[in-house]
Structures are given as C-alpha cells and as structure tokens.
Enzyme design. Sequence first.
Site, PDB file in Angstrom:
ATOM      1  N   GLY A  86       0.802  -1.215   0.000  1.00 28.40           N
ATOM      2  CA  GLY A  86       0.000   0.000   0.000  1.00 28.40           C
ATOM      3  C   GLY A  86       0.835   1.264   0.000  1.00 28.40           C
ATOM      4  O   GLY A  86       1.985   1.273   0.439  1.00 28.40           O
ATOM      5  N   GLY A 133       0.934  -5.748   1.337  1.00 33.42           N
ATOM      6  CA  GLY A 133      -0.185  -5.840   0.405  1.00 33.42           C
ATOM      7  C   GLY A 133       0.241  -6.273  -0.982  1.00 33.42           C
ATOM      8  O   GLY A 133      -0.554  -6.850  -1.729  1.00 33.42           O
ATOM      9  N   GLU A 156       4.346  -5.480   8.801  1.00 30.66           N
ATOM     10  CA  GLU A 156       3.391  -4.519   9.346  1.00 30.66           C
ATOM     11  C   GLU A 156       3.553  -4.198  10.826  1.00 30.66           C
ATOM     12  O   GLU A 156       3.288  -3.071  11.256  1.00 30.66           O
ATOM     13  CB  GLU A 156       1.956  -4.990   9.067  1.00 30.66           C
ATOM     14  CG  GLU A 156       1.504  -4.838   7.625  1.00 30.66           C
ATOM     15  CD  GLU A 156       1.952  -5.975   6.721  1.00 30.66           C
ATOM     16  OE1 GLU A 156       1.594  -5.980   5.539  1.00 30.66           O
ATOM     17  OE2 GLU A 156       2.677  -6.875   7.210  1.00 30.66           O
ATOM     18  N   ASP A 164      -2.544  -7.638   6.599  1.00 27.01           N
ATOM     19  CA  ASP A 164      -3.941  -7.587   6.181  1.00 27.01           C
ATOM     20  C   ASP A 164      -4.099  -8.079   4.755  1.00 27.01           C
ATOM     21  O   ASP A 164      -3.275  -8.856   4.276  1.00 27.01           O
ATOM     22  CB  ASP A 164      -4.485  -6.168   6.360  1.00 27.01           C
ATOM     23  CG  ASP A 164      -3.813  -5.157   5.424  1.00 27.01           C
ATOM     24  OD1 ASP A 164      -2.639  -5.377   5.047  1.00 27.01           O
ATOM     25  OD2 ASP A 164      -4.445  -4.153   5.088  1.00 27.01           O
TER      26      ASP A 164
END
Length: 402
Positions: A86, A133, A156, A164
């Site tokens: 991301g 991601g 993360e 995620d």
Amino acid sequence: MSMTSVPSTITRFSMPPEVTKQNREVVLSEEIGRARMLTLNRPNHLNYISGKVAWMLGQYFEKYEKDDNAEFVILKGAGRTFSAGGDLKILYHGRNTRDSCLDDVYRVYWLCYHIHTYKKPHIALVHGMSVGGGASLMVPMKFSVVTEKAFCSTPETSLGFHPDCGFSYMLSRLPGRLGEFLGLTGVTLKGKEIVAAGLATHFVPSQKLFQLEKRLLSINNGDEDAIRSVINEFSTNVHIDERSILNKLSIINDCFSGESMEEIMDSFEAKADKKGNDWIVPVLKNLKKASPTGLKITLRSIREGRTQTLSECLRREFRITVNTLRSILSDDFYEGIRATIIDKDKSPKWNPSTLDKVYDEQLDLIFKPFEEHNLELQIPIQEDVCRWGGKYENSSYCLRTN
C-alpha cells in the site's frame, strides 16, 4: 499443447473522478490471444497499490472473468519490483481527516477477495520485492512464480499495523506456527524460501523468466495442466539453504505456540541463549522494536483466522484497518509510518510502549463488528451469489459521502 501467436490489444477503462488522479496508466493491460496480461506500472514508486491501482485491477479482473475469449490472466510488476504494498504516504497525509482514504482501503480488500476466488487460472510473475499488500497479489494466485531475486515479507508490526489483505487467512494456514512467526517478526523470505514456505508455487531462475512469459502468452487455452506443464519446463526444484529460517521450525513451533504475546516473547528470548541459536538474536531485536499494539493485534488476528473463512477474515481485517486508521486504539500506525517513511529516524514512539499495557478489552474495540451491518466489507458469503457486487461505489460509505 497447441501454440499460437496473436497480435495484442490494449484495453483502457473510463475511471470515476475520485480515482483519476494522474495521467500515467498505473496498470497496463494487454490482450494477447487467449491470455490477458496486467502490469503494475509504477516502477518509480515501487509499484505501490493506490486506490486507482486497486480500482483498475478490479475492473480488469472482472472483465476477463466474464470474457469467454480470455482464458487466463498474468500479473507482473514493471521494473525491478513486483509491489511494495500500500501507498503509506497517502494514508499518513490523510490522518487528520476521518476516513480520507477509506475508498482506497475498501477497493483493495474487495479486490483481494476476488483474486482469492477467481474463476479462471491466474499467474503472478514475481521478480524483486513482494511485500505486505504487494504479496497479497502474489500468494493467492493459482500459479505464483518467483525468481532468486524475489523477496517477500509482512513487516506490518514494525509499522504499528497488522498483516492484512487476507494474510490472517493465508498465514494461519502455513505449517505449524510459521504463520505467527512470519506475521509477528516480519522476517524476509527470499527466492526458493518463498516456495518452500508455501507462499508461491514455482521457482524459475531470473534469466528464464522472459522466455517463460513468452511461452505462457502463446498458450491458446486456460487448461491448468497445460499452464502448469509450461511453468514446470522452466522451473527448478527447491532446496533451501541449511541456514534458512525454515529449517528452524521446531523452535518456531515451540515458541510461537504460546497463548499470549508475552509468553511468545519470553520463550523466544530463552531460546536465544542456547548454543546454535544465534539466528534468534537479530529476529528478537526487531520483534522487541515492533509496536506492542501491532503485535497483539496481529497475533489475535492470525489465531482467529485459523477457524474462519476467507470472507470472515477479510471482513475482520477490514474492521481492524478502518478502526486503526481512525486511531480508535492508538496512533501507532501513523507513528510507524512517520518513523520509517516520512522522517526516517527509525525511532518510533509507541503508545503504549510495552505489551503489558495493551489490554484485551481494548483490542475488542477494533475487532468487534460494526454496529451497522452495511458498513462491513460487502463481499459474498457464498461465492456465486452477487459475485461482483459490493463495489465501493455502491457501498454505504460512498453513498453517505455523496
């Protein structure tokens, strides 16, 4: 197996105003015979996944699944990177405006569901970085090909966040407690290790990747055995180095099966003092530097993922992410981005600063379902029911801002 060579065509979509933020095509699409090729095209920005990228990928994957002339889809990254995940700077700069990036987040999660459940064969060709991601675009593919220059991690927790985009589902299904270990520590796997861990399907030397791509594009049907046969021609057997972290699974399983983050940390630290366990020292050092809140969220998320479906995992992760961006529990995520990407001082000030100050009752606040059901991620409970419905444009989030 029959081969053919057909000129390619390029498809472009008309984008909604909120995702038309730059002129450069961030996703390139080519239609070559029965193959469809998608290229993440932000090489100067590590092929970050912005809302525009997620929207375009979703449009293309839907189009190709419904297109009888499209037999399979290939996804790759332009330049030396597959994807670094991301675009965290966008999230950081929107931190003072509630839900400023919620449309981007929603689109990414919605895309992840459809990649996991895609009805046609899809292939990721991964050379270089596949992180966070970005790795969520690689791991769920029917075929994921990595080279010796590929590397993968879920870092993360060092940012005050949680793995995620479906990673609580994927990590929880790795052998033993490897998923907890990778998710909590952010350890990087390289090349053949990615395959050995179960996060990719094939290893192909980088010098053969272009030829593999050419062969794949010449296949005139989407038979999985035909695709697998072509990839197997170029792939090599996987034998990991004796020093690989994957050869430490007995210790990993022993330590990371602890019921709490505190137990895991104590157990891992105790092992570090024993002969032959020097590898633990740098891993433990990074683990201690991670956000206590991020660590506890991650452990609980992966543990819950063990007994949940893909849809349940994605909905829960979406809730955690939305609540994290709203700083319901802590500002750690923004602090992690600041220290790592904005100021780059590598000295985040976590709040709270220790594990014992992160309470289960606090975690409940960001895990629990939204009071309004229509604010949940709208993905099908049953795969074939309204499969491509639930887009952000039709969600309660979008409707309430118009």
